[in-house]
Design a protein around this motif. Structure first.
Motif, mmCIF file in Angstrom:
data_model
loop_
_atom_site.group_PDB
_atom_site.id
_atom_site.type_symbol
_atom_site.label_atom_id
_atom_site.label_comp_id
_atom_site.label_asym_id
_atom_site.label_seq_id
_atom_site.Cartn_x
_atom_site.Cartn_y
_atom_site.Cartn_z
ATOM 1 N N CYS A 143 0.835 -1.223 0.000
ATOM 2 C CA CYS A 143 0.000 0.000 0.000
ATOM 3 C C CYS A 143 0.861 1.261 0.000
ATOM 4 N N GLU A 144 1.947 1.253 0.760
ATOM 5 C CA GLU A 144 2.817 2.427 0.807
ATOM 6 C C GLU A 144 3.465 2.670 -0.559
ATOM 7 N N LYS A 145 3.896 1.578 -1.183
ATOM 8 C CA LYS A 145 4.505 1.656 -2.523
ATOM 9 C C LYS A 145 3.465 2.172 -3.521
ATOM 10 N N GLU A 191 7.587 10.698 0.906
ATOM 11 C CA GLU A 191 7.238 10.260 2.265
ATOM 12 C C GLU A 191 6.645 8.844 2.253
ATOM 13 N N GLU A 192 5.839 8.548 1.230
ATOM 14 C CA GLU A 192 5.261 7.201 1.141
ATOM 15 C C GLU A 192 6.362 6.155 0.916
ATOM 16 N N LEU A 193 7.372 6.533 0.108
ATOM 17 C CA LEU A 193 8.472 5.580 -0.107
ATOM 18 C C LEU A 193 9.279 5.365 1.172
ATOM 19 N N LEU A 194 9.378 6.413 1.972
ATOM 20 C CA LEU A 194 10.036 6.280 3.270
ATOM 21 C C LEU A 194 9.238 5.312 4.156
ATOM 22 N N HIS A 195 7.915 5.461 4.139
ATOM 23 C CA HIS A 195 7.068 4.520 4.892
ATOM 24 C C HIS A 195 7.290 3.101 4.385
ATOM 25 N N PHE A 196 7.367 2.967 3.055
ATOM 26 C CA PHE A 196 7.596 1.649 2.454
ATOM 27 C C PHE A 196 8.885 1.033 3.022
ATOM 28 N N ALA A 219 0.971 10.886 9.734
ATOM 29 C CA ALA A 219 1.336 11.211 8.338
ATOM 30 C C ALA A 219 0.154 10.986 7.403
ATOM 31 N N GLU A 220 -0.544 9.853 7.567
ATOM 32 C CA GLU A 220 -1.633 9.550 6.631
ATOM 33 C C GLU A 220 -2.808 10.514 6.834
ATOM 34 N N SER A 221 -2.978 10.982 8.065
ATOM 35 C CA SER A 221 -4.018 11.985 8.332
ATOM 36 C C SER A 221 -3.699 13.285 7.575
ATOM 37 N N ARG A 222 -2.430 13.651 7.588
ATOM 38 C CA ARG A 222 -1.967 14.832 6.851
ATOM 39 C C ARG A 222 -2.179 14.647 5.345
ATOM 40 N N HIS A 223 -1.924 13.442 4.836
ATOM 41 C CA HIS A 223 -2.105 13.191 3.401
ATOM 42 C C HIS A 223 -3.576 13.312 3.008
ATOM 43 N N CYS A 224 -4.462 12.832 3.891
ATOM 44 C CA CYS A 224 -5.903 12.959 3.628
ATOM 45 C C CYS A 224 -6.260 14.443 3.497
HETATM 46 FE FE LIG Z 1 2.152 6.159 3.988
#
Ligand SMILES: [Fe+2]
Ligand SMILES: [Fe+2]
Length: 195
Positions: A35-37, A65-70, A147-152
Motif C-alpha cells: 500500500c505504501e509503494k 514520504e510514502e516511499l520512506l514509509h515503504f 502522516a496519513e491523516s496529513r495526506h488525507c
Molecule cells: Fe504512507
C-alpha cells in the motif's frame, strides 16, 4: 474538532476485520508495504497525468514520504522475521476507482477524493488496530497515523485549490461505495479488505 479523516468515512472497521488482522500479521505487513509503494506510485502518476495542474509541489514530497514509509515497513517485516514478497492485490482500490467519472475534469476530482478516502481508511485502520497489536507494531502505526491523516487533508486541499468548490457533495457517493467495500464479505484478507 474532528480531523477530515474522521468525518469523510461512512463506516468504522468491523471487529471481524481487526480479529483477522491480529492473527494475520505477516499478510498485514506485506500488504501494508504494498500500500505504501502504491500510494507513492499513485501520487507520481497524478503528477504525470496532469502536468498543467502543478501537482508536483504537493505530490512529489508526498510520494517521497510514502516511499520512506515503504522502507520502514520493509525493515519491520525483516525485524518480525518475515520475508518480503509480493501478494495478490486486493480489489478495494480498483473497485473504488471504478466508481469514478471517466470524463475530465470529474475524473481528477474523483481521483483526489478517492485518494483522500484511502488515506482516511488507512488512518482509521491504524487507529482501530492500536489496542490489539504487539507494542513493536502499535508504536510504529501510531506514528504513521499522523502522516496519513496529513495526506488525507492534503488531497482535499488540492481539490479545493484546483476546483475552487466544496467537495462534500461529490465525496458522499464515493464514501458510500468505500463503506460497502469495507462491510462486505471478502475472500481475500488485505489491509483495505472487507470482512
Ligand atoms: Fe504512507
Ligand atoms: Fe499516505
Amino acid at each position: 474538532m474532528l480531523s477530515p479523516w474522521e468525518t469523510i468515512l461512512s463506516c468504522k472497521t468491523p471487529q471481524a476485520w481487526i480479529d483477522k488482522a491480529v492473527s494475520s500479521l505477516e499478510v498485514l505487513l506485506l500488504d501494508h508495504a504494498h500500500c505504501e509503494k502504491k500510494a507513492a506510485t499513485t501520487a507520481i502518476s497524478l503528477i504525470h497525468r496532469y502536468p498543467d495542474k502543478n501537482l508536483a509541489k504537493y505530490l512529489s514530497p508526498l510520494a517521497r514520504e510514502e516511499l520512506l514509509h515503504f522502507e520502514q515497513v520493509l525493515k519491520l517485516i525483516k525485524k518480525e522475521g518475515f520475508h518480503y514478497r509480493n501478494l495478490r492485490s486486493g480489489t478495494y482500490a480498483k473497485e473504488l476507482y471504478e466508481a469514478s467519472s471517466p470524463d475530465e475534469p470529474n475524473r481528477l476530482k474523483d481521483s483526489l477524493l478517492i485518494c483522500a478516502l484511502i488515506e482516511a481508511r488507512s488512518c482509521e485502520r491504524f487507529n482501530s488496530l492500536l489496542d490489539f497489536l504487539p507494542s513493536s507494531l502499535s508504536t510504529f502505526y501510531s506514528k504513521l497515523h499522523e502522516a496519513e491523516s496529513r495526506h488525507c487533508d492534503l488531497y482535499l486541499n488540492i481539490y479545493t485549490e484546483i476546483f475552487n468548490e466544496d467537495w462534500h457533495d461529490r465525496l458522499l457517493p464515493l464514501s458510500q461505495v468505500e463503506a460497502s467495500l469495507i462491510n462486505r464479505s471478502d475472500p481475500l484478507f488485505r489491509f483495505h479488505s472487507g470482512i
